[in-house]
Design a protein around this motif. Sequence first.
Motif, PDB file in Angstrom:
ATOM      1  N   ILE A   1      -0.910   2.910   8.614  1.00 32.73           N
ATOM      2  CA  ILE A   1      -1.169   3.797   7.474  1.00 32.73           C
ATOM      3  C   ILE A   1      -1.080   5.247   7.949  1.00 32.73           C
ATOM      4  CG2 ILE A   1      -2.833   4.475   5.695  1.00 32.73           C
ATOM      5  CD1 ILE A   1      -1.892   1.591   5.362  1.00 32.73           C
TER       6      ILE A   1
ATOM      7  N   ALA B   1      -6.016  10.300   7.368  1.00 34.46           N
ATOM      8  CA  ALA B   1      -5.382   8.983   7.230  1.00 34.46           C
ATOM      9  C   ALA B   1      -4.164   8.903   8.142  1.00 34.46           C
ATOM     10  CB  ALA B   1      -5.002   8.727   5.775  1.00 34.46           C
TER      11      ALA B   1
ATOM     12  N   THR C   1      -9.046   8.372  -4.038  1.00 36.83           N
ATOM     13  CA  THR C   1     -10.193   8.624  -3.169  1.00 36.83           C
ATOM     14  C   THR C   1     -11.469   8.940  -3.958  1.00 36.83           C
ATOM     15  OG1 THR C   1      -9.422  10.909  -2.965  1.00 36.83           O
ATOM     16  CG2 THR C   1      -8.812   9.385  -1.206  1.00 36.83           C
TER      17      THR C   1
ATOM     18  N   LEU D   1       0.856  -1.187   0.000  1.00 36.06           N
ATOM     19  CA  LEU D   1       0.000   0.000   0.000  1.00 36.06           C
ATOM     20  C   LEU D   1       0.887   1.230   0.000  1.00 36.06           C
ATOM     21  CD1 LEU D   1      -2.473  -1.265   2.738  1.00 36.06           C
ATOM     22  CD2 LEU D   1      -2.893  -1.187   0.261  1.00 36.06           C
TER      23      LEU D   1
ATOM     24  N   CYS E   1     -19.043  -2.441  -2.811  1.00 31.90           N
ATOM     25  CA  CYS E   1     -17.899  -2.662  -1.924  1.00 31.90           C
ATOM     26  C   CYS E   1     -18.154  -2.036  -0.553  1.00 31.90           C
ATOM     27  CB  CYS E   1     -16.620  -2.093  -2.543  1.00 31.90           C
ATOM     28  SG  CYS E   1     -15.133  -2.491  -1.614  1.00 31.90           S
TER      29      CYS E   1
ATOM     30  N   PRO F   1     -14.501  -2.364  -6.771  1.00 31.93           N
ATOM     31  CA  PRO F   1     -13.602  -3.009  -7.719  1.00 31.93           C
ATOM     32  C   PRO F   1     -14.367  -3.594  -8.912  1.00 31.93           C
ATOM     33  CG  PRO F   1     -14.025  -4.489  -5.888  1.00 31.93           C
ATOM     34  CD  PRO F   1     -14.706  -3.188  -5.548  1.00 31.93           C
TER      35      PRO F   1
ATOM     36  N   THR G   1     -13.959   3.189   5.395  1.00 29.65           N
ATOM     37  CA  THR G   1     -12.740   3.955   5.638  1.00 29.65           C
ATOM     38  C   THR G   1     -11.469   3.226   5.196  1.00 29.65           C
ATOM     39  OG1 THR G   1     -12.664   3.141   7.911  1.00 29.65           O
ATOM     40  CG2 THR G   1     -13.714   5.292   7.525  1.00 29.65           C
ATOM     41  N   TRP G   2     -11.484   1.909   5.175  1.00 34.17           N
ATOM     42  CA  TRP G   2     -10.254   1.205   4.810  1.00 34.17           C
ATOM     43  C   TRP G   2      -9.891   1.471   3.345  1.00 34.17           C
ATOM     44  CZ3 TRP G   2      -5.827  -0.349   6.185  1.00 34.17           C
ATOM     45  CH2 TRP G   2      -5.076  -1.203   5.374  1.00 34.17           C
TER      46      TRP G   2
ATOM     47  N   TYR H   1     -10.798   3.913   1.587  1.00 33.56           N
ATOM     48  CA  TYR H   1     -10.527   5.344   1.418  1.00 33.56           C
ATOM     49  C   TYR H   1      -9.131   5.708   1.930  1.00 33.56           C
ATOM     50  CZ  TYR H   1     -11.463  10.354   1.267  1.00 33.56           C
ATOM     51  OH  TYR H   1     -11.401  11.700   0.977  1.00 33.56           O
ATOM     52  N   PHE H   2      -8.796   5.252   3.128  1.00 37.10           N
ATOM     53  CA  PHE H   2      -7.517   5.645   3.731  1.00 37.10           C
ATOM     54  C   PHE H   2      -6.323   4.880   3.150  1.00 37.10           C
ATOM     55  CE2 PHE H   2      -9.842   6.892   7.864  1.00 37.10           C
ATOM     56  CZ  PHE H   2      -9.868   8.234   7.499  1.00 37.10           C
ATOM     57  N   SER H   3      -6.530   3.618   2.798  1.00 33.09           N
ATOM     58  CA  SER H   3      -5.386   2.782   2.410  1.00 33.09           C
ATOM     59  C   SER H   3      -5.023   2.922   0.938  1.00 33.09           C
ATOM     60  CB  SER H   3      -5.687   1.304   2.700  1.00 33.09           C
ATOM     61  OG  SER H   3      -6.656   0.814   1.784  1.00 33.09           O
ATOM     62  N   GLY H   4      -5.965   3.359   0.115  1.00 33.26           N
ATOM     63  CA  GLY H   4      -5.700   3.428  -1.319  1.00 33.26           C
ATOM     64  C   GLY H   4      -5.638   2.065  -1.980  1.00 33.26           C
ATOM     65  N   VAL H   5      -6.146   1.046  -1.294  1.00 31.82           N
ATOM     66  CA  VAL H   5      -6.013  -0.320  -1.798  1.00 31.82           C
ATOM     67  C   VAL H   5      -6.737  -0.512  -3.136  1.00 31.82           C
ATOM     68  CG1 VAL H   5      -8.008  -1.233  -0.516  1.00 31.82           C
ATOM     69  CG2 VAL H   5      -6.109  -2.765  -1.092  1.00 31.82           C
ATOM     70  N   MET H   6      -7.738   0.306  -3.400  1.00 29.74           N
ATOM     71  CA  MET H   6      -8.488   0.164  -4.662  1.00 29.74           C
ATOM     72  C   MET H   6      -8.390   1.390  -5.543  1.00 29.74           C
ATOM     73  SD  MET H   6     -11.794  -2.007  -3.658  1.00 29.74           S
ATOM     74  CE  MET H   6     -11.596  -3.532  -2.723  1.00 29.74           C
TER      75      MET H   6
ATOM     76  N   ASN I   1      -8.378  -0.723  11.310  1.00 30.62           N
ATOM     77  CA  ASN I   1      -9.472  -0.759  10.330  1.00 30.62           C
ATOM     78  C   ASN I   1      -9.650  -2.143   9.725  1.00 30.62           C
ATOM     79  OD1 ASN I   1     -10.010   2.294   8.461  1.00 30.62           O
ATOM     80  ND2 ASN I   1      -9.602   2.101  10.621  1.00 30.62           N
TER      81      ASN I   1
END
Lengths: 192, 149
Positions: free
Chosen positions: A113, A121, B45, A36, B56, B140, B34-35, B37-42, A84
Amino acid sequence: MKTFLTAATLVIGSLAAAPLFAQDFSEGSTAKAWNLYAETPAFFGAKVVDITCEVTGDCPDNCGDGNRQLGLLRDADDVLVFPNKNSQSGFQGATVDLLPFCDAQVEVDGLLIQDEDIKGATNIYLVQKIRMAGAEEWTKANTWSKDWAKKYPEAKGKGPWFRRDPRVNAIIADSGYFGQGLSHAEAYEATQ
Amino acid sequence: MKILPFFAAVFLSAPAYAATEGERVQVRGELIDTWCYFSGVMGGTDAVVGSAHHTCALWCSAGGIPVGLLAEDGTVYMVLKIEGDDANASGDTQLNLASHEITADGMLYARDGLNYLVVEKVVTDHGITNLNHEDYGVVPGFAIPNPNK
Protein backbone atom coordinates in the motif's frame (compact mmCIF):
# COMPACT_ATOMS: atom_id res chain seq x y z
CA MET A 1 31.93 27.61 -6.39
CA LYS A 2 30.93 27.64 -2.72
CA THR A 3 27.28 28.28 -3.61
CA PHE A 4 27.33 25.50 -6.18
CA LEU A 5 28.82 23.03 -3.71
CA THR A 6 26.25 23.96 -1.06
CA ALA A 7 23.40 23.52 -3.53
CA ALA A 8 24.81 20.21 -4.73
CA THR A 9 25.16 19.01 -1.15
CA LEU A 10 21.55 19.94 -0.37
CA VAL A 11 20.30 18.12 -3.44
CA ILE A 12 22.31 14.99 -2.67
CA GLY A 13 21.30 15.17 0.98
CA SER A 14 17.61 15.40 0.19
CA LEU A 15 17.91 12.50 -2.20
CA ALA A 16 19.54 10.42 0.49
CA ALA A 17 16.94 11.35 3.12
CA ALA A 18 13.96 10.42 0.94
CA PRO A 19 13.27 7.13 -0.81
CA LEU A 20 15.36 7.35 -3.96
CA PHE A 21 12.56 6.09 -6.16
CA ALA A 22 9.46 4.00 -5.86
CA GLN A 23 10.64 0.54 -6.77
CA ASP A 24 8.37 -1.91 -8.49
CA PHE A 25 8.21 -5.30 -6.78
CA SER A 26 5.37 -6.71 -8.85
CA GLU A 27 7.57 -8.94 -11.03
CA GLY A 28 7.06 -12.58 -10.07
CA SER A 29 4.16 -11.80 -7.77
CA THR A 30 1.10 -14.04 -7.83
CA ALA A 31 -0.69 -12.06 -5.12
CA LYS A 32 -4.46 -11.92 -5.28
CA ALA A 33 -5.96 -8.48 -5.74
CA TRP A 34 -8.13 -7.02 -2.97
CA ASN A 35 -9.10 -4.11 -5.21
CA LEU A 36 -7.87 -1.57 -2.71
CA TYR A 37 -7.32 1.90 -4.10
CA ALA A 38 -3.55 2.05 -3.59
CA GLU A 39 -2.50 -1.61 -3.71
CA THR A 40 0.19 -3.08 -5.92
CA PRO A 41 1.32 -6.70 -5.94
CA ALA A 42 4.73 -7.08 -4.32
CA PHE A 43 7.03 -10.11 -4.17
CA PHE A 44 10.40 -9.62 -2.50
CA GLY A 45 13.10 -11.10 -0.30
CA ALA A 46 13.45 -9.82 3.25
CA LYS A 47 14.51 -10.55 6.79
CA VAL A 48 11.74 -10.91 9.39
CA VAL A 49 12.46 -8.53 12.27
CA ASP A 50 10.88 -7.26 15.47
CA ILE A 51 9.93 -3.70 14.52
CA THR A 52 10.38 -2.31 18.05
CA CYS A 53 13.85 -3.86 18.16
CA GLU A 54 14.74 -2.58 14.72
CA VAL A 55 13.60 0.96 15.47
CA THR A 56 14.53 1.45 19.14
CA GLY A 57 17.17 -1.20 19.90
CA ASP A 58 15.02 -2.93 22.57
CA CYS A 59 15.34 -6.56 21.52
CA PRO A 60 13.81 -9.46 23.52
CA ASP A 61 14.18 -13.10 22.50
CA ASN A 62 12.22 -14.57 19.60
CA CYS A 63 11.06 -11.20 18.21
CA GLY A 64 8.87 -10.62 21.27
CA ASP A 65 7.26 -14.07 21.19
CA GLY A 66 4.16 -12.97 19.32
CA ASN A 67 3.47 -9.86 21.39
CA ARG A 68 5.16 -7.46 18.99
CA GLN A 69 4.57 -6.35 15.43
CA LEU A 70 7.01 -7.93 12.99
CA GLY A 71 8.51 -6.20 9.99
CA LEU A 72 10.16 -7.12 6.71
CA LEU A 73 13.60 -5.64 6.16
CA ARG A 74 13.63 -5.73 2.37
CA ASP A 75 16.79 -7.12 0.75
CA ALA A 76 16.72 -4.85 -2.28
CA ASP A 77 16.87 -1.53 -0.46
CA ASP A 78 16.97 -2.10 3.33
CA VAL A 79 13.53 -0.51 3.65
CA LEU A 80 11.56 -1.59 6.70
CA VAL A 81 8.18 -2.72 5.36
CA PHE A 82 5.31 -2.89 7.88
CA PRO A 83 2.94 -5.86 7.38
CA ASN A 84 -0.36 -4.57 8.77
CA LYS A 85 -2.48 -7.46 7.61
CA ASN A 86 -2.44 -11.17 6.91
CA SER A 87 -4.32 -12.84 4.07
CA GLN A 88 -7.54 -13.62 5.94
CA SER A 89 -10.59 -11.50 5.34
CA GLY A 90 -11.50 -9.79 8.55
CA PHE A 91 -9.50 -8.10 11.23
CA GLN A 92 -6.27 -10.05 11.67
CA GLY A 93 -2.71 -8.77 11.67
CA ALA A 94 0.37 -10.61 10.41
CA THR A 95 2.43 -11.27 13.55
CA VAL A 96 1.17 -14.81 14.14
CA ASP A 97 2.00 -15.78 10.55
CA LEU A 98 5.45 -14.19 10.54
CA LEU A 99 6.64 -15.28 13.99
CA PRO A 100 7.83 -18.77 12.88
CA PHE A 101 10.21 -16.91 10.54
CA CYS A 102 11.69 -14.56 13.18
CA ASP A 103 15.17 -13.40 12.14
CA ALA A 104 15.06 -15.59 9.01
CA GLN A 105 15.61 -14.63 5.40
CA VAL A 106 12.33 -15.17 3.59
CA GLU A 107 10.43 -14.39 0.45
CA VAL A 108 6.97 -12.89 0.74
CA ASP A 109 4.16 -12.20 -1.67
CA GLY A 110 1.28 -9.84 -1.10
CA LEU A 111 0.02 -6.32 -1.63
CA LEU A 112 1.95 -3.14 -0.97
CA ILE A 113 0.00 0.00 0.00
CA GLN A 114 1.47 3.30 -1.14
CA ASP A 115 -1.16 6.06 -1.01
CA GLU A 116 0.17 9.55 -1.51
CA ASP A 117 -3.16 11.04 -0.44
CA ILE A 118 -2.95 9.60 3.09
CA LYS A 119 -0.14 10.83 5.31
CA GLY A 120 2.04 7.89 6.33
CA ALA A 121 0.46 5.33 4.01
CA THR A 122 3.75 4.07 2.71
CA ASN A 123 5.55 0.74 2.96
CA ILE A 124 2.39 -0.84 4.40
CA TYR A 125 1.94 -4.47 3.41
CA LEU A 126 -0.69 -7.20 3.30
CA VAL A 127 1.20 -10.49 3.40
CA GLN A 128 -0.45 -13.40 1.62
CA LYS A 129 2.28 -16.06 1.68
CA ILE A 130 5.75 -16.62 3.08
CA ARG A 131 8.58 -19.06 2.44
CA MET A 132 12.17 -19.43 3.60
CA ALA A 133 14.65 -18.02 1.11
CA GLY A 134 15.50 -20.75 -1.37
CA ALA A 135 12.49 -22.90 -0.48
CA GLU A 136 9.86 -24.02 -2.99
CA GLU A 137 6.84 -24.41 -0.74
CA TRP A 138 4.86 -21.41 0.42
CA THR A 139 3.10 -21.03 3.76
CA LYS A 140 -0.18 -19.14 3.53
CA ALA A 141 -0.48 -16.23 5.95
CA ASN A 142 -3.83 -17.37 7.30
CA THR A 143 -3.11 -18.93 10.68
CA TRP A 144 -4.36 -16.21 13.02
CA SER A 145 -7.86 -17.60 13.60
CA LYS A 146 -6.61 -21.07 14.51
CA ASP A 147 -4.16 -19.51 16.96
CA TRP A 148 -6.98 -17.45 18.49
CA ALA A 149 -9.17 -20.55 18.87
CA LYS A 150 -6.40 -22.27 20.84
CA LYS A 151 -6.05 -19.25 23.13
CA TYR A 152 -9.78 -18.94 23.79
CA PRO A 153 -11.30 -22.45 23.87
CA GLU A 154 -14.08 -21.14 26.10
CA ALA A 155 -15.19 -18.83 23.25
CA LYS A 156 -15.92 -21.71 20.88
CA GLY A 157 -19.18 -21.25 19.03
CA LYS A 158 -20.91 -20.16 15.87
CA GLY A 159 -20.00 -17.08 13.90
CA PRO A 160 -16.76 -15.22 13.36
CA TRP A 161 -14.17 -14.93 16.11
CA PHE A 162 -14.65 -11.19 16.54
CA ARG A 163 -18.24 -11.71 17.71
CA ARG A 164 -16.98 -14.13 20.36
CA ASP A 165 -13.75 -12.54 21.53
CA PRO A 166 -13.96 -12.30 25.35
CA ARG A 167 -11.84 -9.14 25.66
CA VAL A 168 -13.74 -7.26 22.97
CA ASN A 169 -17.11 -8.35 24.31
CA ALA A 170 -16.18 -7.25 27.83
CA ILE A 171 -15.40 -3.74 26.56
CA ILE A 172 -18.59 -3.56 24.50
CA ALA A 173 -20.61 -4.78 27.50
CA ASP A 174 -19.05 -2.03 29.57
CA SER A 175 -19.24 0.98 27.24
CA GLY A 176 -21.26 -0.06 24.20
CA TYR A 177 -20.63 -0.35 20.47
CA PHE A 178 -19.86 3.36 20.11
CA GLY A 179 -17.99 3.59 23.40
CA GLN A 180 -20.62 6.04 24.65
CA GLY A 181 -22.49 3.87 27.11
CA LEU A 182 -25.49 3.25 24.87
CA SER A 183 -27.30 -0.06 25.28
CA HIS A 184 -27.25 -2.52 22.40
CA ALA A 185 -30.78 -1.54 21.38
CA GLU A 186 -30.00 2.19 21.61
CA ALA A 187 -26.84 1.84 19.54
CA TYR A 188 -28.62 -0.23 16.90
CA GLU A 189 -31.44 2.28 16.77
CA ALA A 190 -28.93 5.09 16.22
CA THR A 191 -27.81 3.41 13.00
CA GLN A 192 -31.31 3.02 11.55
CA MET B 1 35.00 19.75 -8.21
CA LYS B 2 36.46 16.41 -7.13
CA ILE B 3 34.73 16.97 -3.84
CA LEU B 4 31.32 16.23 -5.42
CA PRO B 5 31.91 12.51 -5.95
CA PHE B 6 33.06 12.38 -2.34
CA PHE B 7 29.78 13.91 -1.12
CA ALA B 8 27.82 11.61 -3.39
CA ALA B 9 29.66 8.56 -2.06
CA VAL B 10 29.11 9.55 1.56
CA PHE B 11 25.39 10.29 1.19
CA LEU B 12 24.39 7.62 -1.27
CA SER B 13 26.29 4.73 0.29
CA ALA B 14 24.28 5.14 3.49
CA PRO B 15 20.87 3.43 3.68
CA ALA B 16 18.13 5.85 2.60
CA TYR B 17 16.45 6.17 6.00
CA ALA B 18 16.84 8.42 8.97
CA ALA B 19 18.90 7.21 11.89
CA THR B 20 16.61 5.70 14.50
CA GLU B 21 17.58 8.12 17.22
CA GLY B 22 14.56 9.09 19.28
CA GLU B 23 13.27 12.58 19.84
CA ARG B 24 11.11 13.51 22.82
CA VAL B 25 7.67 14.69 21.78
CA GLN B 26 4.20 15.31 23.17
CA VAL B 27 1.40 14.40 20.80
CA ARG B 28 -2.37 14.56 21.10
CA GLY B 29 -4.40 12.26 18.92
CA GLU B 30 -6.70 9.28 18.55
CA LEU B 31 -5.62 5.65 18.77
CA ILE B 32 -6.76 4.12 15.49
CA ASP B 33 -6.51 0.85 13.63
CA THR B 34 -4.00 1.52 10.91
CA TRP B 35 -5.09 -1.05 8.33
CA CYS B 36 -8.56 0.40 7.82
CA TYR B 37 -7.08 3.90 7.83
CA PHE B 38 -4.23 3.30 5.38
CA SER B 39 -5.88 0.79 3.04
CA GLY B 40 -9.23 2.50 2.54
CA VAL B 41 -10.85 -0.92 2.79
CA MET B 42 -13.88 0.54 4.58
CA GLY B 43 -14.05 3.96 3.00
CA GLY B 44 -12.54 7.38 3.57
CA THR B 45 -10.33 8.32 6.48
CA ASP B 46 -13.06 10.39 8.18
CA ALA B 47 -15.25 7.33 8.61
CA VAL B 48 -12.70 4.82 9.93
CA VAL B 49 -11.99 6.69 13.15
CA GLY B 50 -13.99 7.81 16.15
CA SER B 51 -17.15 6.37 17.66
CA ALA B 52 -18.47 5.18 14.26
CA HIS B 53 -15.51 2.84 13.93
CA HIS B 54 -15.04 2.00 17.62
CA THR B 55 -16.22 -1.60 17.44
CA CYS B 56 -14.06 -2.26 14.39
CA ALA B 57 -11.10 -0.62 16.14
CA LEU B 58 -11.60 -3.08 19.00
CA TRP B 59 -11.74 -6.03 16.59
CA CYS B 60 -8.63 -4.88 14.77
CA SER B 61 -6.65 -4.23 17.94
CA ALA B 62 -7.62 -7.62 19.36
CA GLY B 63 -6.78 -9.17 16.01
CA GLY B 64 -3.26 -7.80 16.05
CA ILE B 65 -3.66 -5.03 13.48
CA PRO B 66 -1.10 -2.32 14.34
CA VAL B 67 -2.41 0.60 16.37
CA GLY B 68 -1.48 4.14 15.42
CA LEU B 69 -1.88 7.53 17.02
CA LEU B 70 -3.59 9.88 14.57
CA ALA B 71 -2.54 13.40 15.47
CA GLU B 72 -4.60 16.51 14.88
CA ASP B 73 -2.46 17.41 11.84
CA GLY B 74 -3.11 14.04 10.17
CA THR B 75 0.25 12.49 11.02
CA VAL B 76 0.05 8.84 12.03
CA TYR B 77 2.46 7.47 14.64
CA MET B 78 2.77 3.70 14.80
CA VAL B 79 2.60 2.93 18.52
CA LEU B 80 5.34 0.61 19.76
CA LYS B 81 4.80 0.79 23.53
CA ILE B 82 2.43 2.41 26.00
CA GLU B 83 3.74 3.08 29.49
CA GLY B 84 6.16 0.16 29.36
CA ASP B 85 3.76 -2.34 27.77
CA ASP B 86 5.51 -3.51 24.60
CA ALA B 87 2.64 -5.76 23.47
CA ASN B 88 1.85 -3.85 20.30
CA ALA B 89 0.24 -6.87 18.61
CA SER B 90 -3.11 -7.52 20.31
CA GLY B 91 -1.99 -6.24 23.73
CA ASP B 92 -4.42 -5.28 26.49
CA THR B 93 -3.24 -1.68 26.95
CA GLN B 94 -3.74 -0.80 23.30
CA LEU B 95 -7.08 -2.63 23.20
CA ASN B 96 -8.45 -0.78 26.21
CA LEU B 97 -7.56 2.58 24.63
CA ALA B 98 -9.05 1.87 21.18
CA SER B 99 -10.57 5.05 19.69
CA HIS B 100 -9.55 7.12 22.72
CA GLU B 101 -7.99 10.50 22.22
CA ILE B 102 -4.91 10.77 24.37
CA THR B 103 -2.14 13.22 25.05
CA ALA B 104 1.03 11.17 24.91
CA ASP B 105 4.51 12.02 26.03
CA GLY B 106 7.25 9.85 24.64
CA MET B 107 9.94 9.18 22.10
CA LEU B 108 9.49 9.60 18.36
CA TYR B 109 11.42 7.60 15.78
CA ALA B 110 11.26 7.87 12.00
CA ARG B 111 12.12 5.21 9.47
CA ASP B 112 11.34 4.78 5.78
CA GLY B 113 8.42 7.17 5.70
CA LEU B 114 6.75 5.91 8.87
CA ASN B 115 6.71 7.49 12.32
CA TYR B 116 7.04 5.31 15.40
CA LEU B 117 6.10 6.33 18.93
CA VAL B 118 7.08 4.90 22.30
CA VAL B 119 4.50 6.39 24.66
CA GLU B 120 6.24 6.76 27.98
CA LYS B 121 3.29 8.42 29.65
CA VAL B 122 -0.36 8.92 28.80
CA VAL B 123 -0.56 12.45 30.15
CA THR B 124 -4.33 12.63 29.63
CA ASP B 125 -6.88 10.10 28.42
CA HIS B 126 -9.59 12.29 26.94
CA GLY B 127 -11.82 9.31 26.15
CA ILE B 128 -13.64 8.85 22.84
CA THR B 129 -14.15 12.41 21.67
CA ASN B 130 -14.88 12.05 17.95
CA LEU B 131 -18.61 11.28 17.95
CA ASN B 132 -18.80 10.70 14.23
CA HIS B 133 -21.42 7.94 14.55
CA GLU B 134 -23.83 10.86 14.47
CA ASP B 135 -22.73 11.40 10.85
CA TYR B 136 -21.71 7.95 9.64
CA GLY B 137 -23.69 5.56 11.81
CA VAL B 138 -21.55 2.47 12.34
CA VAL B 139 -18.60 1.50 10.12
CA PRO B 140 -18.71 -1.24 8.96
CA GLY B 141 -22.47 -1.45 8.85
CA PHE B 142 -22.61 -4.97 10.27
CA ALA B 143 -20.66 -4.07 13.42
CA ILE B 144 -23.83 -3.77 15.51
CA PRO B 145 -25.98 -6.88 15.12
CA ASN B 146 -29.74 -6.54 15.16
CA PRO B 147 -30.69 -7.08 18.84
CA ASN B 148 -34.05 -8.53 17.84
CA LYS B 149 -32.58 -11.46 15.91
